[in-house]
Design a protein around this motif. Structure first.
Motif, PDB file in Angstrom:
ATOM      1  N   LEU A  89       0.809  -1.227   0.000  1.00  0.00           N
ATOM      2  CA  LEU A  89       0.000   0.000   0.000  1.00  0.00           C
ATOM      3  C   LEU A  89       0.839   1.273   0.000  1.00  0.00           C
ATOM      4  CD1 LEU A  89      -2.802  -0.994   2.538  1.00  0.00           C
ATOM      5  CD2 LEU A  89      -2.892  -1.033   0.037  1.00  0.00           C
ATOM      6  N   PHE A  90       2.063   1.177   0.508  1.00  0.00           N
ATOM      7  CA  PHE A  90       2.864   2.390   0.646  1.00  0.00           C
ATOM      8  C   PHE A  90       4.143   2.376  -0.198  1.00  0.00           C
ATOM      9  CE2 PHE A  90       0.380   2.021   4.577  1.00  0.00           C
ATOM     10  CZ  PHE A  90      -0.317   3.202   4.509  1.00  0.00           C
ATOM     11  N   ILE A  91       4.923   1.322  -0.155  1.00  0.00           N
ATOM     12  CA  ILE A  91       6.206   1.313  -0.861  1.00  0.00           C
ATOM     13  C   ILE A  91       6.042   1.059  -2.359  1.00  0.00           C
ATOM     14  CG2 ILE A  91       8.490   0.255  -1.013  1.00  0.00           C
ATOM     15  CD1 ILE A  91       7.903   1.925   1.569  1.00  0.00           C
ATOM     16  N   ASN A  92       5.367  -0.016  -2.739  1.00  0.00           N
ATOM     17  CA  ASN A  92       5.244  -0.351  -4.169  1.00  0.00           C
ATOM     18  C   ASN A  92       4.637   0.772  -5.011  1.00  0.00           C
ATOM     19  OD1 ASN A  92       6.439  -2.790  -3.630  1.00  0.00           O
ATOM     20  ND2 ASN A  92       4.588  -4.009  -3.876  1.00  0.00           N
ATOM     21  N   PRO A  93       3.625   1.495  -4.533  1.00  0.00           N
ATOM     22  CA  PRO A  93       3.076   2.585  -5.354  1.00  0.00           C
ATOM     23  C   PRO A  93       3.999   3.809  -5.447  1.00  0.00           C
ATOM     24  CG  PRO A  93       1.428   1.803  -3.785  1.00  0.00           C
ATOM     25  CD  PRO A  93       2.742   1.194  -3.396  1.00  0.00           C
ATOM     26  N   GLY A  94       5.087   3.832  -4.688  1.00  0.00           N
ATOM     27  CA  GLY A  94       5.943   5.017  -4.608  1.00  0.00           C
ATOM     28  C   GLY A  94       6.507   5.491  -5.928  1.00  0.00           C
ATOM     29  N   VAL A  95       6.994   4.579  -6.751  1.00  0.00           N
ATOM     30  CA  VAL A  95       7.579   4.984  -8.036  1.00  0.00           C
ATOM     31  C   VAL A  95       6.511   5.620  -8.915  1.00  0.00           C
ATOM     32  CG1 VAL A  95       8.686   4.162 -10.151  1.00  0.00           C
ATOM     33  CG2 VAL A  95       9.459   3.324  -7.927  1.00  0.00           C
ATOM     34  N   LEU A  96       5.345   5.027  -8.967  1.00  0.00           N
ATOM     35  CA  LEU A  96       4.253   5.588  -9.770  1.00  0.00           C
ATOM     36  C   LEU A  96       3.800   6.934  -9.198  1.00  0.00           C
ATOM     37  CD1 LEU A  96       2.491   5.236 -12.207  1.00  0.00           C
ATOM     38  CD2 LEU A  96       0.987   3.768 -10.869  1.00  0.00           C
ATOM     39  N   GLN A  97       3.747   7.049  -7.879  1.00  0.00           N
ATOM     40  CA  GLN A  97       3.419   8.336  -7.256  1.00  0.00           C
ATOM     41  C   GLN A  97       4.411   9.401  -7.707  1.00  0.00           C
ATOM     42  OE1 GLN A  97       3.786   7.356  -3.138  1.00  0.00           O
ATOM     43  NE2 GLN A  97       1.731   6.490  -2.968  1.00  0.00           N
ATOM     44  N   CYS A  98       5.682   9.055  -7.691  1.00  0.00           N
ATOM     45  CA  CYS A  98       6.728   9.989  -8.110  1.00  0.00           C
ATOM     46  C   CYS A  98       6.534  10.398  -9.567  1.00  0.00           C
ATOM     47  CB  CYS A  98       8.098   9.354  -7.903  1.00  0.00           C
ATOM     48  SG  CYS A  98       9.469  10.428  -8.375  1.00  0.00           S
ATOM     49  N   HIS A  99       6.243   9.441 -10.428  1.00  0.00           N
ATOM     50  CA  HIS A  99       5.998   9.761 -11.837  1.00  0.00           C
ATOM     51  C   HIS A  99       4.806  10.709 -11.973  1.00  0.00           C
ATOM     52  CE1 HIS A  99       9.074   7.116 -13.213  1.00  0.00           C
ATOM     53  NE2 HIS A  99       8.429   5.995 -12.921  1.00  0.00           N
ATOM     54  N   ASN A 100       3.792  10.531 -11.140  1.00  0.00           N
ATOM     55  CA  ASN A 100       2.629  11.425 -11.168  1.00  0.00           C
ATOM     56  C   ASN A 100       3.022  12.846 -10.776  1.00  0.00           C
ATOM     57  OD1 ASN A 100       0.016   9.099 -10.002  1.00  0.00           O
ATOM     58  ND2 ASN A 100       1.071   9.217 -11.940  1.00  0.00           N
ATOM     59  N   VAL A 101       3.889  12.994  -9.785  1.00  0.00           N
ATOM     60  CA  VAL A 101       4.363  14.326  -9.389  1.00  0.00           C
ATOM     61  C   VAL A 101       5.165  14.951 -10.517  1.00  0.00           C
ATOM     62  CG1 VAL A 101       5.839  15.622  -7.798  1.00  0.00           C
ATOM     63  CG2 VAL A 101       4.356  13.811  -6.907  1.00  0.00           C
ATOM     64  N   VAL A 102       6.070  14.191 -11.113  1.00  0.00           N
ATOM     65  CA  VAL A 102       6.901  14.700 -12.215  1.00  0.00           C
ATOM     66  C   VAL A 102       6.026  15.118 -13.393  1.00  0.00           C
ATOM     67  CG1 VAL A 102       8.675  14.047 -13.899  1.00  0.00           C
ATOM     68  CG2 VAL A 102       8.962  13.465 -11.477  1.00  0.00           C
ATOM     69  N   ALA A 103       4.989  14.342 -13.693  1.00  0.00           N
ATOM     70  CA  ALA A 103       4.076  14.690 -14.790  1.00  0.00           C
ATOM     71  C   ALA A 103       3.315  15.973 -14.476  1.00  0.00           C
ATOM     72  CB  ALA A 103       3.096  13.550 -15.055  1.00  0.00           C
ATOM     73  N   ALA A 104       2.879  16.132 -13.235  1.00  0.00           N
ATOM     74  CA  ALA A 104       2.184  17.370 -12.848  1.00  0.00           C
ATOM     75  C   ALA A 104       3.122  18.570 -12.970  1.00  0.00           C
ATOM     76  CB  ALA A 104       1.648  17.253 -11.423  1.00  0.00           C
ATOM     77  N   HIS A 105       4.375  18.376 -12.596  1.00  0.00           N
ATOM     78  CA  HIS A 105       5.373  19.449 -12.682  1.00  0.00           C
ATOM     79  C   HIS A 105       5.660  19.804 -14.139  1.00  0.00           C
ATOM     80  CE1 HIS A 105       8.671  22.000 -11.488  1.00  0.00           C
ATOM     81  NE2 HIS A 105       9.572  21.234 -12.076  1.00  0.00           N
ATOM     82  N   ALA A 106       5.693  18.793 -15.002  1.00  0.00           N
ATOM     83  CA  ALA A 106       5.930  19.042 -16.434  1.00  0.00           C
ATOM     84  C   ALA A 106       4.752  19.789 -17.058  1.00  0.00           C
ATOM     85  CB  ALA A 106       6.169  17.726 -17.172  1.00  0.00           C
ATOM     86  N   ALA A 107       3.535  19.481 -16.604  1.00  0.00           N
ATOM     87  CA  ALA A 107       2.340  20.141 -17.144  1.00  0.00           C
ATOM     88  C   ALA A 107       2.253  21.589 -16.701  1.00  0.00           C
ATOM     89  CB  ALA A 107       1.081  19.386 -16.710  1.00  0.00           C
ATOM     90  N   GLN A 108       2.649  21.848 -15.466  1.00  0.00           N
ATOM     91  CA  GLN A 108       2.649  23.205 -14.909  1.00  0.00           C
ATOM     92  C   GLN A 108       3.636  23.206 -13.754  1.00  0.00           C
ATOM     93  OE1 GLN A 108      -1.119  24.560 -13.401  1.00  0.00           O
ATOM     94  NE2 GLN A 108      -0.190  26.276 -12.327  1.00  0.00           N
ATOM     95  N   PRO A 109       4.690  24.006 -13.837  1.00  0.00           N
ATOM     96  CA  PRO A 109       5.728  23.979 -12.806  1.00  0.00           C
ATOM     97  C   PRO A 109       5.178  24.154 -11.383  1.00  0.00           C
ATOM     98  CG  PRO A 109       6.478  25.238 -14.670  1.00  0.00           C
ATOM     99  CD  PRO A 109       5.017  24.939 -14.917  1.00  0.00           C
ATOM    100  N   ILE A 110       5.780  23.406 -10.486  1.00  0.00           N
ATOM    101  CA  ILE A 110       5.408  23.401  -9.072  1.00  0.00           C
ATOM    102  C   ILE A 110       6.544  24.033  -8.288  1.00  0.00           C
ATOM    103  CG2 ILE A 110       4.946  21.890  -7.098  1.00  0.00           C
ATOM    104  CD1 ILE A 110       4.073  19.746  -9.214  1.00  0.00           C
ATOM    105  N   ASP A 111       6.202  24.957  -7.398  1.00  0.00           N
ATOM    106  CA  ASP A 111       7.221  25.565  -6.542  1.00  0.00           C
ATOM    107  C   ASP A 111       7.545  24.699  -5.334  1.00  0.00           C
ATOM    108  OD1 ASP A 111       7.481  27.991  -8.048  1.00  0.00           O
ATOM    109  OD2 ASP A 111       5.558  28.638  -7.217  1.00  0.00           O
ATOM    110  N   VAL A 112       6.525  24.062  -4.789  1.00  0.00           N
ATOM    111  CA  VAL A 112       6.734  23.265  -3.576  1.00  0.00           C
ATOM    112  C   VAL A 112       5.773  22.084  -3.547  1.00  0.00           C
ATOM    113  CG1 VAL A 112       5.150  24.681  -2.196  1.00  0.00           C
ATOM    114  CG2 VAL A 112       6.947  23.387  -1.051  1.00  0.00           C
ATOM    115  N   VAL A 113       6.285  20.956  -3.055  1.00  0.00           N
ATOM    116  CA  VAL A 113       5.470  19.757  -2.854  1.00  0.00           C
ATOM    117  C   VAL A 113       5.320  19.554  -1.356  1.00  0.00           C
ATOM    118  CG1 VAL A 113       5.296  17.254  -3.172  1.00  0.00           C
ATOM    119  CG2 VAL A 113       6.284  18.668  -4.977  1.00  0.00           C
ATOM    120  N   LEU A 114       4.085  19.446  -0.931  1.00  0.00           N
ATOM    121  CA  LEU A 114       3.782  19.110   0.458  1.00  0.00           C
ATOM    122  C   LEU A 114       3.262  17.677   0.429  1.00  0.00           C
ATOM    123  CD1 LEU A 114       3.300  19.742   3.447  1.00  0.00           C
ATOM    124  CD2 LEU A 114       1.075  20.679   2.793  1.00  0.00           C
TER     125      LEU A 114
END
Length: 134
Positions: A89-114
């Motif tokens: 539930l927590f570790i295995n989804p981590g890589v995909l979660q990271c890819h989702n953050v990177v994709a959001a940043h590519a679509a519109q730059p992010i200043d900070v991730v909380l």
């Protein structure tokens, strides 16, 4: 205006406290996006933040019986069941979660991730070059 991405595992007890944070950041004028499970889209919308759904196996519903989702877990008890939950539930989804953050940043730059403390994708961001991550 600061561009903020709030990221949380799609578990009620992790998302709910961050909704208040999102509401506060929106009220002060920040551009807020909230990356979590698709089932939380309406709850995020009520804060004024924009919802971004996690993809693939990272987008799950914590209301579904975990033993039904992972039949191999049903025979586990105690520490083995807890270890299974942490891994699946927590570790295995981590890589995909990271890819989702990177994709959001590519679509519109992010200043900070909380990131919620259980959002392993936040840690994986550190593996990206500074110039390509929030």
């Amino acid at each position: 205006m600061v561009s903020v991405l709030i990221a949380s595992v799609p578990i009620h007890g992790h998302v709910t406290p961050l909704l208040a944070v999102a509401r506060h950041l929106v009220a002060r004028g920040d551009d807020v996006r909230f990356l979590t499970g698709s089932r939380f889209a309406d709850a995020v919308a009520t804060t004024g933040a924009r919802h971004i759904a996690l993809t693939g196996l990272a987008d799950y519903d914590d209301r579904v019986d975990i033993n039904a989702r992972f039949p191999q877990r049903a025979r586990l008890t105690g520490a083995r069941a807890v270890a299974f939950d942490v891994e699946h539930l927590f570790i295995n989804p981590g890589v995909l979660q990271c890819h989702n953050v990177v994709a959001a940043h590519a679509a519109q730059p992010i200043d900070v991730v909380l990131a919620d403390s259980a959002f392993a994708g936040g840690a994986f961001l550190l593996g990206y070059p500074r110039a390509t991550r929030p």
